[in-house]
Design a protein around this motif. Structure first.
Motif, PDB file in Angstrom:
ATOM      1  N   LEU A  45       3.325   9.806 -10.725  1.00  0.00           N
ATOM      2  CA  LEU A  45       4.164  10.430  -9.559  1.00  0.00           C
ATOM      3  C   LEU A  45       5.254  11.064  -9.402  1.00  0.00           C
ATOM      4  CD1 LEU A  45       3.687  10.458  -6.166  1.00  0.00           C
ATOM      5  CD2 LEU A  45       5.295   8.319  -6.134  1.00  0.00           C
TER       6      LEU A  45
ATOM      7  N   SER B 234       0.889  -1.201   0.004  1.00  0.00           N
ATOM      8  CA  SER B 234       0.092   0.198   0.197  1.00  0.00           C
ATOM      9  C   SER B 234       0.920   1.201   0.135  1.00  0.00           C
ATOM     10  CB  SER B 234      -0.886  -0.145   1.231  1.00  0.00           C
ATOM     11  OG  SER B 234      -0.148  -0.142   2.472  1.00  0.00           O
ATOM     12  N   PRO B 235       0.278   2.502  -0.230  1.00  0.00           N
ATOM     13  CA  PRO B 235       1.176   3.600  -0.289  1.00  0.00           C
ATOM     14  C   PRO B 235       1.912   3.990   0.976  1.00  0.00           C
ATOM     15  CG  PRO B 235      -1.180   3.974  -1.591  1.00  0.00           C
ATOM     16  CD  PRO B 235      -0.985   2.605  -0.664  1.00  0.00           C
TER      17      PRO B 235
ATOM     18  N   VAL C 122       9.057   7.661  -1.420  1.00  0.00           N
ATOM     19  CA  VAL C 122       7.722   7.860  -1.446  1.00  0.00           C
ATOM     20  C   VAL C 122       6.987   6.800  -2.450  1.00  0.00           C
ATOM     21  CG1 VAL C 122       5.678   9.130  -1.910  1.00  0.00           C
ATOM     22  CG2 VAL C 122       7.643  10.254  -0.806  1.00  0.00           C
ATOM     23  N   ASP C 123       6.401   5.692  -2.244  1.00  0.00           N
ATOM     24  CA  ASP C 123       5.988   4.743  -3.255  1.00  0.00           C
ATOM     25  C   ASP C 123       4.396   4.548  -2.840  1.00  0.00           C
ATOM     26  OD1 ASP C 123       5.509   2.543  -4.727  1.00  0.00           O
ATOM     27  OD2 ASP C 123       7.013   1.211  -3.675  1.00  0.00           O
ATOM     28  N   THR C 124       3.647   4.961  -4.029  1.00  0.00           N
ATOM     29  CA  THR C 124       2.234   4.569  -4.058  1.00  0.00           C
ATOM     30  C   THR C 124       1.901   3.219  -4.799  1.00  0.00           C
ATOM     31  OG1 THR C 124       2.002   5.991  -6.172  1.00  0.00           O
ATOM     32  CG2 THR C 124       1.804   7.087  -3.972  1.00  0.00           C
ATOM     33  N   ASN C 125       2.852   2.661  -5.328  1.00  0.00           N
ATOM     34  CA  ASN C 125       2.641   1.608  -6.223  1.00  0.00           C
ATOM     35  C   ASN C 125       2.629   0.220  -5.217  1.00  0.00           C
ATOM     36  OD1 ASN C 125       2.330  -0.499  -8.080  1.00  0.00           O
ATOM     37  ND2 ASN C 125       4.228   0.246  -9.190  1.00  0.00           N
TER      38      ASN C 125
ATOM     39  N   ILE D  85      -1.310  13.529  -2.307  1.00  0.00           N
ATOM     40  CA  ILE D  85      -1.008  12.762  -3.665  1.00  0.00           C
ATOM     41  C   ILE D  85      -2.286  12.162  -3.917  1.00  0.00           C
ATOM     42  CG2 ILE D  85       0.137  10.643  -4.485  1.00  0.00           C
ATOM     43  CD1 ILE D  85       2.750  11.139  -2.635  1.00  0.00           C
ATOM     44  N   ASP D  86      -3.141  11.700  -3.122  1.00  0.00           N
ATOM     45  CA  ASP D  86      -4.452  11.080  -3.257  1.00  0.00           C
ATOM     46  C   ASP D  86      -5.134  12.158  -3.988  1.00  0.00           C
ATOM     47  OD1 ASP D  86      -3.930   8.629  -2.622  1.00  0.00           O
ATOM     48  OD2 ASP D  86      -4.703   8.526  -0.807  1.00  0.00           O
TER      49      ASP D  86
ATOM     50  N   LEU E  65       0.772  11.718   1.802  1.00  0.00           N
ATOM     51  CA  LEU E  65       0.105  10.628   1.023  1.00  0.00           C
ATOM     52  C   LEU E  65      -1.258  11.056   0.884  1.00  0.00           C
ATOM     53  CD1 LEU E  65       0.875   7.422   2.865  1.00  0.00           C
ATOM     54  CD2 LEU E  65       1.759   8.242   0.565  1.00  0.00           C
TER      55      LEU E  65
ATOM     56  N   ALA F  95      -6.278   7.602  -7.065  1.00  0.00           N
ATOM     57  CA  ALA F  95      -5.997   6.279  -7.687  1.00  0.00           C
ATOM     58  C   ALA F  95      -7.426   5.665  -8.243  1.00  0.00           C
ATOM     59  CB  ALA F  95      -5.628   5.535  -6.458  1.00  0.00           C
TER      60      ALA F  95
ATOM     61  N   ASP G  46       0.536   6.189 -10.437  1.00  0.00           N
ATOM     62  CA  ASP G  46       2.030   5.911  -9.980  1.00  0.00           C
ATOM     63  C   ASP G  46       2.926   6.339 -10.892  1.00  0.00           C
ATOM     64  OD1 ASP G  46       0.587   4.879  -7.838  1.00  0.00           O
ATOM     65  OD2 ASP G  46       0.458   2.818  -8.728  1.00  0.00           O
TER      66      ASP G  46
END
Length: 134
Positions: free
Chosen positions: A88, A13-14, A116-119, A63-64, A60, A69, A85
């Protein structure tokens, strides 16, 4: 130049993952110079932010809001909304360069280096640290 790659587990998860300690360990035996941090992935970035006081979650959430997403993205492989993603890194670049003075990263009092990883499709990331002496 000295370079090393570490593996960072980000999960499904992100996440905003603080990698400051790993970066500090990498430059500890160095003198003055420049630390370059690079994430060789098309769906992750780096941020220099305060952590632990809610800023991680705020980032986060932002970003959303900016890159929801949803299934509206043209880039459609992977899980629904995965196209965001790939966008980003245009906002959070996959690299950062920081000064190192006497083997210490010259960050501000509350600054941390964060992956930072949303994938959620890729739970493991690589991060390359490179040190260029002065």
């Amino acid at each position: 130049m000295r370079s090393e790659t570490i593996t960072v587990r980000t999960g499904g998860s992100p996440v905003v993952r603080d990698i400051t300690a790993e970066a500090a360990d990498f430059v500890r035996s160095e003198g003055d110079g420049l630390l370059h941090v690079f994430v060789p992935h098309a769906t992750a970035g780096l941020a220099i932010i305060e952590t632990g006081a809610g800023s991680d979650e705020d980032l986060l959430a932002a970003i959303d809001e900016l890159l929801p997403a949803q299934d509206k993205w043209r880039h459609r492989h992977g899980s629904p909304g995965h196209g965001r993603d790939h966008v980003l890194p245009a906002w959070l670049p996959p690299y950062a360069s920081l000064p190192v003075l006497q083997g210490r990263i010259a960050l501000g009092t509350w600054q941390s280096i964060c992956l930072v990883d949303t994938n959620g499709d890729n739970p493991t990331r690589q991060v390359r640290f490179s040190f260029l002496p002065a």
